[in-house]
Design a protein around this motif. Structure first.
Motif, PDB file in Angstrom:
ATOM      1  N   PHE A  22     108.096  28.443 -19.608  1.00  0.00           N
ATOM      2  CA  PHE A  22     109.398  28.315 -18.968  1.00  0.00           C
ATOM      3  C   PHE A  22     110.388  29.254 -19.642  1.00  0.00           C
ATOM      4  O   PHE A  22     110.681  29.121 -20.821  1.00  0.00           O
ATOM      5  CB  PHE A  22     109.859  26.862 -19.074  1.00  0.00           C
ATOM      6  N   LEU A  23     110.885  30.221 -18.880  1.00  0.00           N
ATOM      7  CA  LEU A  23     111.815  31.239 -19.361  1.00  0.00           C
ATOM      8  C   LEU A  23     113.109  31.113 -18.564  1.00  0.00           C
ATOM      9  O   LEU A  23     113.070  30.959 -17.343  1.00  0.00           O
ATOM     10  CB  LEU A  23     111.187  32.616 -19.161  1.00  0.00           C
ATOM     11  N   GLN A  24     114.232  31.170 -19.248  1.00  0.00           N
ATOM     12  CA  GLN A  24     115.514  31.121 -18.566  1.00  0.00           C
ATOM     13  C   GLN A  24     116.455  32.190 -19.110  1.00  0.00           C
ATOM     14  O   GLN A  24     116.447  32.478 -20.308  1.00  0.00           O
ATOM     15  CB  GLN A  24     116.192  29.764 -18.745  1.00  0.00           C
ATOM     16  N   VAL A  25     117.260  32.743 -18.214  1.00  0.00           N
ATOM     17  CA  VAL A  25     118.369  33.595 -18.603  1.00  0.00           C
ATOM     18  C   VAL A  25     119.585  32.680 -18.633  1.00  0.00           C
ATOM     19  O   VAL A  25     119.956  32.098 -17.608  1.00  0.00           O
ATOM     20  CB  VAL A  25     118.562  34.768 -17.627  1.00  0.00           C
ATOM     21  N   LEU A  26     120.160  32.519 -19.823  1.00  0.00           N
ATOM     22  CA  LEU A  26     121.239  31.553 -20.036  1.00  0.00           C
ATOM     23  C   LEU A  26     122.520  32.260 -20.462  1.00  0.00           C
ATOM     24  O   LEU A  26     122.505  33.094 -21.369  1.00  0.00           O
ATOM     25  CB  LEU A  26     120.853  30.552 -21.122  1.00  0.00           C
ATOM     26  N   GLN A  27     123.590  31.869 -19.833  1.00  0.00           N
ATOM     27  CA  GLN A  27     124.915  32.331 -20.253  1.00  0.00           C
ATOM     28  C   GLN A  27     125.533  31.176 -21.030  1.00  0.00           C
ATOM     29  O   GLN A  27     125.706  30.085 -20.497  1.00  0.00           O
ATOM     30  CB  GLN A  27     125.756  32.680 -19.022  1.00  0.00           C
ATOM     31  N   ARG A  28     125.821  31.411 -22.304  1.00  0.00           N
ATOM     32  CA  ARG A  28     126.307  30.340 -23.167  1.00  0.00           C
ATOM     33  C   ARG A  28     127.805  30.453 -23.394  1.00  0.00           C
ATOM     34  O   ARG A  28     128.336  31.540 -23.542  1.00  0.00           O
ATOM     35  CB  ARG A  28     125.544  30.360 -24.492  1.00  0.00           C
ATOM     36  N   VAL A  58     114.749  40.575 -16.199  1.00  0.00           N
ATOM     37  CA  VAL A  58     115.311  39.643 -17.186  1.00  0.00           C
ATOM     38  C   VAL A  58     116.332  40.363 -18.059  1.00  0.00           C
ATOM     39  O   VAL A  58     117.450  39.884 -18.264  1.00  0.00           O
ATOM     40  CB  VAL A  58     114.188  39.005 -18.042  1.00  0.00           C
ATOM     41  N   LYS A  59     115.957  41.520 -18.581  1.00  0.00           N
ATOM     42  CA  LYS A  59     116.875  42.281 -19.444  1.00  0.00           C
ATOM     43  C   LYS A  59     118.129  42.710 -18.689  1.00  0.00           C
ATOM     44  O   LYS A  59     119.242  42.633 -19.225  1.00  0.00           O
ATOM     45  CB  LYS A  59     116.161  43.498 -20.041  1.00  0.00           C
ATOM     46  N   GLN A  60     117.958  43.142 -17.448  1.00  0.00           N
ATOM     47  CA  GLN A  60     119.112  43.557 -16.660  1.00  0.00           C
ATOM     48  C   GLN A  60     120.070  42.393 -16.411  1.00  0.00           C
ATOM     49  O   GLN A  60     121.296  42.561 -16.489  1.00  0.00           O
ATOM     50  CB  GLN A  60     118.655  44.162 -15.334  1.00  0.00           C
ATOM     51  N   LEU A  61     119.535  41.222 -16.108  1.00  0.00           N
ATOM     52  CA  LEU A  61     120.383  40.042 -15.910  1.00  0.00           C
ATOM     53  C   LEU A  61     121.127  39.679 -17.195  1.00  0.00           C
ATOM     54  O   LEU A  61     122.308  39.325 -17.154  1.00  0.00           O
ATOM     55  CB  LEU A  61     119.553  38.850 -15.426  1.00  0.00           C
ATOM     56  N   CYS A  62     120.433  39.779 -18.319  1.00  0.00           N
ATOM     57  CA  CYS A  62     121.070  39.486 -19.607  1.00  0.00           C
ATOM     58  C   CYS A  62     122.253  40.430 -19.848  1.00  0.00           C
ATOM     59  O   CYS A  62     123.325  39.990 -20.278  1.00  0.00           O
ATOM     60  CB  CYS A  62     120.068  39.610 -20.748  1.00  0.00           C
ATOM     61  N   GLU A  63     122.044  41.686 -19.567  1.00  0.00           N
ATOM     62  CA  GLU A  63     123.107  42.665 -19.794  1.00  0.00           C
ATOM     63  C   GLU A  63     124.255  42.492 -18.805  1.00  0.00           C
ATOM     64  O   GLU A  63     125.423  42.552 -19.181  1.00  0.00           O
ATOM     65  CB  GLU A  63     122.518  44.075 -19.761  1.00  0.00           C
ATOM     66  N   LEU A  64     123.929  42.234 -17.554  1.00  0.00           N
ATOM     67  CA  LEU A  64     124.947  42.084 -16.519  1.00  0.00           C
ATOM     68  C   LEU A  64     125.842  40.868 -16.774  1.00  0.00           C
ATOM     69  O   LEU A  64     127.053  40.931 -16.617  1.00  0.00           O
ATOM     70  CB  LEU A  64     124.281  41.964 -15.144  1.00  0.00           C
ATOM     71  N   PHE A  65     125.227  39.746 -17.174  1.00  0.00           N
ATOM     72  CA  PHE A  65     125.967  38.494 -17.333  1.00  0.00           C
ATOM     73  C   PHE A  65     126.329  38.171 -18.783  1.00  0.00           C
ATOM     74  O   PHE A  65     126.811  37.086 -19.059  1.00  0.00           O
ATOM     75  CB  PHE A  65     125.165  37.332 -16.734  1.00  0.00           C
ATOM     76  N   HIS A  66     126.084  39.104 -19.689  1.00  0.00           N
ATOM     77  CA  HIS A  66     126.289  38.840 -21.119  1.00  0.00           C
ATOM     78  C   HIS A  66     125.619  37.508 -21.477  1.00  0.00           C
ATOM     79  O   HIS A  66     126.238  36.544 -21.923  1.00  0.00           O
ATOM     80  CB  HIS A  66     127.782  38.829 -21.464  1.00  0.00           C
TER      81      HIS A  66
END
Length: 192
Positions: A22-28, A58-66
């Motif tokens: 289970f992998l999630q892109v999380l904005q904290r 995944v990396k692009q989403l991390c960068e886009l949404f910090h």
């Protein structure tokens, strides 16, 4: 930037079509003061090839949404997770919580693992010397059961995640360390 993809790949094993991670892109909130904690996207990683296919996204989403990509190292079962999700849906319905019914499968993924070869995370925050991490590993290895329990050490945004096999927590606490130990939490896969 933290990119733990190669170290994490070495920790994953897919033994059947029922296995997934289970992998999630999380904005904290603590990293994005203007927003609350939120899940940007969840992934149910079925194979190494699948992880490779989605990793750029995944990396692009991390960068886009910090945001950060987090993965749970204890594998899940599609079969067992589905039944846990049904229980969660039933509970939500019986509590008139209709707006959260759609979130129950992901909730089940976070609640239950199906890994006989469990890993734990020892969360070491702040700048520490390499000798301190090594000392913690040595202490863990003296705790029952006998044998090497330290699997690897992964950098996090504010310190380190020491990935271990389960050990006697009572014995560990006797050494006076007050570190957070997580039995089924996610670890950092990617932080921009």
């Amino acid at each position: 930037m933290v990119d733990n993809i190669e170290k994490i790949k070495a920790l994953l094993s897919f033994e059947s079509e029922d296995d997934f991670y289970f992998l999630q892109v999380l904005q904290r909130k603590k990293e994005n003061e203007s927003t609350a904690n939120r899940v940007i996207k969840s992934y149910f990683i079925k194979s190494m090839e699948h992880l490779d296919q989605v990793y750029d996204e995944v990396k692009q989403l991390c960068e886009l949404f910090h945001a950060r990509a987090m993965i749970r190292l204890n594998k899940r079962s599609f079969y067992k997770t589905s039944f846990k999700a049904l229980v969660n849906i039933s509970n939500a319905l019986s509590n008139n919580d209709f707006k959260n019914v759609s979130k129950q499968y992901e909730k089940a993924c976070g609640q239950y693992h199906n890994d006989s070869d469990k890993t734990w995370i020892v969360d070491i925050d702040g700048p520490v010397e390499e000798g301190f991490i090594k000392k913690i590993g040595e202490v863990i290895n003296t705790c029952a059961p006998e044998g090497e329990k330290v699997v690897t050490c992964l950098p996090s945004n504010s310190g380190w995640h020491l990935i271990t096999k389960p050990f006697n927590l009572h014995r560990f606490k006797e050494f006076g360390y007050t570190l957070d130990i997580h039995k089924d939490n996610p670890t950092n896969l990617y932080i921009p």
